[in-house]
Design a protein around this motif. Structure first.
Motif, PDB file in Angstrom:
ATOM      1  N   ASN A  45       0.674  -0.698  -0.227  1.00  0.00           N
ATOM      2  CA  ASN A  45      -0.180   0.251   0.060  1.00  0.00           C
ATOM      3  C   ASN A  45       0.357   1.125  -0.372  1.00  0.00           C
ATOM      4  OD1 ASN A  45      -1.888  -1.827   0.107  1.00  0.00           O
ATOM      5  ND2 ASN A  45      -2.420  -1.268   2.729  1.00  0.00           N
TER       6      ASN A  45
ATOM      7  N   LEU B  38      -0.668   8.168  -1.407  1.00  0.00           N
ATOM      8  CA  LEU B  38      -0.807   8.637  -2.718  1.00  0.00           C
ATOM      9  C   LEU B  38      -1.636  10.315  -2.463  1.00  0.00           C
ATOM     10  CD1 LEU B  38      -2.439   6.425  -5.430  1.00  0.00           C
ATOM     11  CD2 LEU B  38       0.644   7.259  -4.695  1.00  0.00           C
TER      12      LEU B  38
ATOM     13  N   ALA C 188      -5.220   9.372  -1.646  1.00  0.00           N
ATOM     14  CA  ALA C 188      -5.493   7.805  -2.059  1.00  0.00           C
ATOM     15  C   ALA C 188      -3.953   6.668  -1.548  1.00  0.00           C
ATOM     16  CB  ALA C 188      -5.401   7.907  -3.748  1.00  0.00           C
TER      17      ALA C 188
ATOM     18  N   LEU D 106      -2.102   3.748  -3.439  1.00  0.00           N
ATOM     19  CA  LEU D 106      -2.019   2.650  -4.350  1.00  0.00           C
ATOM     20  C   LEU D 106      -1.815   1.217  -4.036  1.00  0.00           C
ATOM     21  CD1 LEU D 106      -0.967   1.791  -7.478  1.00  0.00           C
ATOM     22  CD2 LEU D 106       1.003   2.678  -7.250  1.00  0.00           C
TER      23      LEU D 106
ATOM     24  N   THR E 148      -4.691  -0.869 -14.559  1.00  0.00           N
ATOM     25  CA  THR E 148      -5.100  -0.197 -12.647  1.00  0.00           C
ATOM     26  C   THR E 148      -6.293   0.673 -12.535  1.00  0.00           C
ATOM     27  OG1 THR E 148      -2.843   1.256 -12.430  1.00  0.00           O
ATOM     28  CG2 THR E 148      -5.006   2.166 -11.015  1.00  0.00           C
TER      29      THR E 148
ATOM     30  N   LEU F 146      -9.708   2.147 -10.303  1.00  0.00           N
ATOM     31  CA  LEU F 146     -10.283   2.859  -9.096  1.00  0.00           C
ATOM     32  C   LEU F 146     -11.407   2.402  -8.367  1.00  0.00           C
ATOM     33  CD1 LEU F 146      -9.933   6.629 -11.495  1.00  0.00           C
ATOM     34  CD2 LEU F 146      -8.520   5.020  -9.669  1.00  0.00           C
TER      35      LEU F 146
ATOM     36  N   ILE G 170      -6.069   2.115  -6.719  1.00  0.00           N
ATOM     37  CA  ILE G 170      -6.005   2.561  -6.088  1.00  0.00           C
ATOM     38  C   ILE G 170      -7.520   3.582  -5.555  1.00  0.00           C
ATOM     39  CG2 ILE G 170      -5.781   5.990  -6.134  1.00  0.00           C
ATOM     40  CD1 ILE G 170      -3.964   4.854  -8.818  1.00  0.00           C
TER      41      ILE G 170
END
Length: 94
Positions: free
Chosen positions: A5, A8, A19, A21, A32, A34, A61
């Motif tokens: 983890n 961001l 956020a 990732l 990726t 969301l 994310i």
């Protein structure tokens, strides 16, 4: 598999957003996905589905749409934010 983890954390107009990732460190740049939160704001609850996505070869994310201060304020704070400026700012935050 080693799932990582990575914060961001970023700033938009003086508001701190965090956020996260979620990715497998052994894989390259995967597609990726969301993962959006509901009215409760960004919390560790979004990390569970994000982690499951790594099992399928994706990175994810966990998006923060409200900012850390609003999310920490609970449902009352997030509801108030959605009734005001926050709702208009959503397109820019995504």
């Amino acid at each position: 598999m080693a799932v990582l983890n990575t914060s961001l954390r970023h700033d938009i107009d003086g508001i701190q957003f965090d956020a996260v990732l979620v990715h497998d460190d052994r894989l390259g740049a995967e597609e990726t996905v969301l993962v959006f939160h509901g009215m409760e704001g960004r919390s560790d609850a979004q990390l569970q589905p994000a982690t499951r996505l790594t099992d399928w070869g994706y990175q994810a994310i966990a998006v923060d749409l409200f900012g850390e201060d609003v999310s920490r304020g609970g449902i009352e704070a997030t509801s108030a934010a959605m009734a005001g400026q926050c709702r208009r700012a959503l397109p820019e935050r995504v």
